[in-house]
Structures are given as C-alpha cells and as structure tokens.
Enzyme design. Sequence first.
Site, PDB file in Angstrom:
ATOM      1  N   GLY A  25       1.303  -0.987   0.083  1.00 42.42           N
ATOM      2  CA  GLY A  25       0.235  -0.102  -0.035  1.00 42.42           C
ATOM      3  C   GLY A  25       1.078   1.177   0.031  1.00 42.42           C
ATOM      4  O   GLY A  25       2.246   0.572  -0.512  1.00 42.42           O
ATOM      5  N   SER A  26       0.895   2.416   0.179  1.00 41.05           N
ATOM      6  CA  SER A  26       0.933   3.605   0.016  1.00 41.05           C
ATOM      7  C   SER A  26       2.056   3.838   0.980  1.00 41.05           C
ATOM      8  O   SER A  26       3.150   3.741   0.730  1.00 41.05           O
ATOM      9  CB  SER A  26       0.103   4.732   0.133  1.00 41.05           C
ATOM     10  OG  SER A  26      -0.257   4.414   1.435  1.00 41.05           O
ATOM     11  N   GLU A  28       4.113   1.460   2.183  1.00 40.50           N
ATOM     12  CA  GLU A  28       4.883   0.607   1.731  1.00 40.50           C
ATOM     13  C   GLU A  28       5.941   0.428   0.388  1.00 40.50           C
ATOM     14  O   GLU A  28       7.170   0.577   0.158  1.00 40.50           O
ATOM     15  CB  GLU A  28       4.276  -0.542   1.734  1.00 40.50           C
ATOM     16  CG  GLU A  28       3.941  -1.021   3.276  1.00 40.50           C
ATOM     17  CD  GLU A  28       2.626  -0.533   3.368  1.00 40.50           C
ATOM     18  OE1 GLU A  28       1.917  -0.171   2.228  1.00 40.50           O
ATOM     19  OE2 GLU A  28       2.863  -0.486   4.577  1.00 40.50           O
ATOM     20  N   GLU A  47      -3.301 -10.715   1.938  1.00 40.69           N
ATOM     21  CA  GLU A  47      -1.598 -11.071   3.271  1.00 40.69           C
ATOM     22  C   GLU A  47      -2.026 -12.904   3.734  1.00 40.69           C
ATOM     23  O   GLU A  47      -1.024 -12.764   4.059  1.00 40.69           O
ATOM     24  CB  GLU A  47      -2.429  -9.903   4.829  1.00 40.69           C
ATOM     25  CG  GLU A  47      -1.626  -8.620   3.580  1.00 40.69           C
ATOM     26  CD  GLU A  47      -3.193  -7.538   3.171  1.00 40.69           C
ATOM     27  OE1 GLU A  47      -3.908  -8.704   2.623  1.00 40.69           O
ATOM     28  OE2 GLU A  47      -2.805  -6.589   2.858  1.00 40.69           O
ATOM     29  N   HIS A  70       0.470  -3.803   4.109  1.00 39.14           N
ATOM     30  CA  HIS A  70       0.462  -3.087   4.613  1.00 39.14           C
ATOM     31  C   HIS A  70      -0.356  -2.768   6.136  1.00 39.14           C
ATOM     32  O   HIS A  70      -1.485  -2.609   5.951  1.00 39.14           O
ATOM     33  CB  HIS A  70      -0.887  -2.601   3.665  1.00 39.14           C
ATOM     34  CG  HIS A  70      -0.882  -1.229   3.253  1.00 39.14           C
ATOM     35  ND1 HIS A  70      -1.129  -0.261   3.479  1.00 39.14           N
ATOM     36  CD2 HIS A  70      -2.812  -0.544   3.261  1.00 39.14           C
ATOM     37  CE1 HIS A  70      -1.386   0.621   3.953  1.00 39.14           C
ATOM     38  NE2 HIS A  70      -2.429   0.752   3.319  1.00 39.14           N
ATOM     39  N   HIS A 280      -5.226 -31.989  20.095  1.00 37.22           N
ATOM     40  CA  HIS A 280      -5.552 -31.982  19.690  1.00 37.22           C
ATOM     41  C   HIS A 280      -7.270 -32.794  20.447  1.00 37.22           C
ATOM     42  O   HIS A 280      -7.483 -31.511  21.691  1.00 37.22           O
ATOM     43  CB  HIS A 280      -5.910 -31.803  18.763  1.00 37.22           C
ATOM     44  CG  HIS A 280      -7.379 -31.281  17.002  1.00 37.22           C
ATOM     45  ND1 HIS A 280      -7.188 -31.620  16.257  1.00 37.22           N
ATOM     46  CD2 HIS A 280      -7.764 -30.184  17.847  1.00 37.22           C
ATOM     47  CE1 HIS A 280      -7.838 -30.641  15.753  1.00 37.22           C
ATOM     48  NE2 HIS A 280      -8.845 -30.221  17.051  1.00 37.22           N
ATOM     49  N   GLY A 400      -3.401 -25.681  11.924  1.00 42.20           N
ATOM     50  CA  GLY A 400      -4.805 -25.958  12.618  1.00 42.20           C
ATOM     51  C   GLY A 400      -5.323 -25.175  11.414  1.00 42.20           C
ATOM     52  O   GLY A 400      -6.568 -24.886  11.017  1.00 42.20           O
TER      53      GLY A 400
HETATM   54  N1  TZD Z   1     -11.294 -20.980  10.088  1.00 38.89           N
HETATM   55  C1  TZD Z   1      -9.710 -21.945  10.114  1.00 38.89           C
HETATM   56  C2  TZD Z   1      -9.624 -20.607   9.429  1.00 38.89           C
HETATM   57  N2  TZD Z   1      -9.631 -23.093  10.508  1.00 38.89           N
HETATM   58  C3  TZD Z   1     -10.222 -23.704  10.870  1.00 38.89           C
HETATM   59  N3  TZD Z   1      -9.264 -24.762  11.254  1.00 38.89           N
HETATM   60  C4  TZD Z   1     -11.558 -23.536  11.616  1.00 38.89           C
HETATM   61  C5  TZD Z   1     -11.844 -22.304  10.615  1.00 38.89           C
HETATM   62  C6  TZD Z   1     -11.934 -24.473  11.235  1.00 38.89           C
HETATM   63  N4  TZD Z   1     -12.184 -25.935  10.789  1.00 38.89           N
HETATM   64  C7  TZD Z   1     -11.643 -27.400  11.117  1.00 38.89           C
HETATM   65  O1  TZD Z   1     -10.519 -27.200  11.858  1.00 38.89           O
HETATM   66  S1  TZD Z   1     -11.981 -27.673   9.608  1.00 38.89           S
HETATM   67  C8  TZD Z   1     -12.666 -27.539   8.538  1.00 38.89           C
HETATM   68  C9  TZD Z   1     -12.955 -25.930   9.295  1.00 38.89           C
HETATM   69  C10 TZD Z   1     -14.355 -25.206   9.097  1.00 38.89           C
HETATM   70  C11 TZD Z   1     -13.747 -27.738   7.674  1.00 38.89           C
HETATM   71  C12 TZD Z   1     -12.639 -27.971   6.385  1.00 38.89           C
HETATM   72  O2  TZD Z   1     -13.676 -28.728   5.010  1.00 38.89           O
HETATM   73  P1  TZD Z   1     -12.447 -29.063   3.554  1.00 38.89           P
HETATM   74  O3  TZD Z   1     -12.340 -30.697   4.342  1.00 38.89           O
HETATM   75  O4  TZD Z   1     -13.940 -29.721   3.097  1.00 38.89           O
HETATM   76  O5  TZD Z   1     -10.930 -28.501   3.715  1.00 38.89           O
HETATM   77  P2  TZD Z   1     -12.991 -31.903   4.968  1.00 38.89           P
HETATM   78  O6  TZD Z   1     -12.146 -33.046   4.299  1.00 38.89           O
HETATM   79  O7  TZD Z   1     -14.343 -31.730   4.314  1.00 38.89           O
HETATM   80  O8  TZD Z   1     -13.371 -31.730   6.622  1.00 38.89           O
END
Ligand code: TZD
Length: 526
Positions: A25-26, A28, A47, A70, A280, A400
Amino acid sequence: MPTARRIAHEFLERRGLTTIFGNPGSNELPFLAELPDSFRYVLGLHEGVVVGMADGYAQATGKPVLVNLHAAAGSGNAMGALTNAVYSRSPLVLTAGQQVRPAIGMEAMLANVDATQLMRPLAGWSGEPSCAADVPRSLAQAVFEAELRRCPTYLSVPYDDWSAELDANAAVTLDREVRRGLTPSEDQLTDLVEQVKAARNPALVLGGDIDTAGLFDRAVALAEHLELPAWVAPSPFRLPFPNRHRLFRGVLPAGIASISTALAGHDLILVLGAPVFRYHQYVPGPYLPEGSKLVQVTDDAGAAARAPMGEALVADPGVVLEALLARIESRTADAEEHFVPNPEPATAEGALHPEQVFAALRDTQAADTSYVVESTSTNSAWWRQMDLRHESSYFFPASGGLGFGLPAAVGMAMGRPDRPVVGVIGDGSANYGITALWTAAHYRVPVTFVILRNGTYGALRWFGTLLGTENVPGTEIPGLDFSRIAEGYGVPATSVTELDDLHAQLKSTSDGPRLIQVDTQPTTPE
Ligand code: TZD
Ligand code: CA
C-alpha cells in the site's frame, strides 16, 4: 551518504532475502522504490495468502523470507496465516509500512497504532526503529531473531525513514554474522546414551522439526540401527519418517489417553524434534503409559518448558541423533523387507472414496513429490494409501488454521523448483486461500491442485459426533465449482467424477499451474 533504503536492500541481498512476498500500500512504496533487479516481488492478492506462500517458500528453502504487508489492515489480514508459521517455526520476517513519524501519534489514516503490540503474541519478536538511523539494525534484528529462534518476526517502519541518509555506523550491520550451535555437554550426551542403552523396549517419536532440519534420512538410520519403532508426534505439519517403512508405527493420535494407549509397553519414549505433545481432541487420562519414561530433545526452549511431563534436553536433535548412532552398538535385525505394501483402496457409492484419490496420486505422481495437504477429514485415508519415502514430502497447516494449503503449495513450488508439488485441498479449505490461484497463474508456477469436493466441512461433522453436537448449522458447503473459479483466476482446470478420468488427468503434465476438482464421499479422519 547511503539512504536507509539502500543499506536495507543491500543487507537483504547479502542475506539472500531477495524473494519478497507481499501486498503493498502507500506506506510501503518508499521501501520498494529503487529495489535492485536481483529482487523478485511475488504479489499475493490477500495477506493471508501472502503469508501462506511465504511459509511454503520458507519451509521449502529452510531460510528466512521477507514479507511485505500494508500497515495494520494488511497485518491483520495476515494474522490467521501467521498462526501456522508459529507452529511450523517458519522464519518469516514480516515488514509493514508505518505512517510518517509526525503523523503516527495523532492517528492519521494508515497509522499503525501501537504497531509493536499488534502482532503479539504470534510474532516472536516485533519492533519499530526508534529513529531512522536505527532502521538497518532493526531490520537485521528482525531477520536474526527469525533465524535464531525460528519464529515469525514483525517490523514496522515509518515510511519517511527510508529516504533518510545515514552515517557509516548504520552500514556496520551489513557485515554481521550471527550463528547458533546447540551441542549438549558430554555429561548430557552420556546420560542420554545410557538411558537408551538401558531401555528394554524403547520407542522413537519424531516431530516435524526433524524434516525441517534435513534429518529425515538420519532418523531412518537411527531407527534401523537400534531397531526402534518410530511414531510421528501428533498433529504433524511435516513427515519426519517414511510412512511405509517396516519400523513406522503411524502418526500418534492427538488425545492424552490415546497416546498412552498407543505407546503402552515402552519403558522409554524418546521424542526428537517435537513438542510434548500437540494434543487436539481432549481425551483425558494419564499422560504416559504405566512404567514409561519420556525424554524430549528439542532446540525449541519454549516447547521444552511448557511440556507437562518428562525430561527435556534443549539441544540440536541432529547432534543427539548422531551421538546415539555413534555410541550405541547396532541392534539391526536381518530385516529383508524395508517397506510395507499398500492396501487396496476403499471404495464408496456415488462418488470416489478419498483412498481411491490418494492411491491414484501415489500411482501416478513422481515418488519425490512434495504434497501440501489441507483436507481435514481424510487423514486416515491419506496415511493408509500414501507411500512417502523422501524428505519434504508432506506439509500440513501447523496450527490447524485453514488457508495454508493452496498458497503454501505455490510458495513451495517457487522455493524448490526441483521438486514436483501437489496441493491436496478440501473444498472447504480451498476458499480461505483461493486468491493464490492468481499468483500461481501470473508467475506460471508449476503446481497441481487437487480439490476434494465432498460438499461439506467433513471434519466438523466428525467432531460433532465426538462432542455430542450433531446437526449444528454452518457445516455444509454445496454449490461450489472450483473448475470455474480457477478459470476466473487464470488456472486451467478440470472436473472429474470417475477414477479413469482422474488417472488420465493426473498422468498428463503441465509446465504451469492446473487444478483438478474431484467429487469425493465424506469420510471421517480416524
Ligand atoms: N477457519 C479456519 C481459519 N481454520 C479452521 N480450522 C476452521 C475455520 C475450522 N475448520 C476445521 O478445523 S476443519 C474445517 C473447518 C471449517 C473443515 C474443512 O473442510 P474441508 O475438509 O472441505 O477442507 P473436509 O475433509 O471436508 O473436512
Ligand atoms: Ca470438504
């Protein structure tokens, strides 16, 4: 006298940080002015994607990478993606343009208020030079902190600083060398060697850091030398051991009690290059099986300090690995078969089973393909079918946080052009980093995206059964057509539903990006 900008460019050039991932952006523009031809600016359209690509590039090259964001808004957009870089310990050096110094305090538009706090705690170090003369040293600190502590860092620079003329002292930074060596003491090594020698039934647990450090083959050598069953630490972001090796026992489950059950019978659990542990799903129980002792070797002091159990040695796992190889006699059995055969892929009604898709990848793609995987409900299918025998074969979002897969695959292919790269991405995950398709098309990056379209956030369905929260809203995503989305971003795409078509598509090659959408049946991760 040289400007701060000139010294900064030269510093980055000397340290090899000449590929910059950014969205400017500006604020940078003054940093980017007069950028020497040796630099390559890789534009990302969001980003989160910029950081994802830089993360992939950093993991492919093992070196710090410069990211150009930015002000506060761009930094904020990058934050979700930064969570992954924290846990993969990727040395990303984030820079953001700040308003001119006289305008920061009164909060003019684009002033990054309290900039040094904005990215905490995700940035392991963050700063803003106290005056223009401190810009080169601050930039060097951001790079060295990232390199030495293996963490993302953040530097905000008021844009009027770049044209300031600096005296000779400012350029002294250019000549610095900063190294790190984490060799344990003789006593520490002897103690560990004795513990391993004395163990009746030891097990090896390996983390992603082993692959990052280039120790994939040495980990195999150690396991074979001592006939150690090898597990991968839970929630892996890289694969540290060949998954069809006869000594491979699998990826550890990510629950407390589940790990104890999996490791039952081992009197010594030797963890190399991993936190203890990245749990987890919450499955309460004892941290360790009855009668077993855990020793963790990591170069990450934070990971050693926060583990709830076991002994820890903060050291370079590579040095420890070599010491164990050199100081303990071989227990090698006369094993003929080093690799276990692949099972028949499972099938499904109505659409392909993910196992069929993975078996097709395995059977058609080069053995040294790097896979960036962001498909959350297909874990067990993946490990059942794949045969990954090379270092840097597998990458997964380390925190994740979705939105890593598509951009990281692009960054990876740019960082290691010698390796074929395939992104295996869920139809949910793909949307968080979808604009990386444009960068892949624009820079003609040779990468294959396989989108698994099951019409749902499959992993959430599965989690719902664990938590007793079935049938909640917000988990179905019908009506997405990635072949058309890809075309819009300039990436050639096809859509397949039949196994034969999938094989045919995967066998064809391309020197640029391509996307294959495959309809799949929902499955569960375990
Ligand atoms: N938003 C973000 C940024 N990260 C996350 N991990 C999630 C939401 C929550 N989340 C999971 O932990 S798994 C998942 C979500 C929304 C489903 C992903 O769907 P996909 O894969 O189609 O990529 P599957 O195989 O259908 O689970
Ligand atoms: Ca899905």
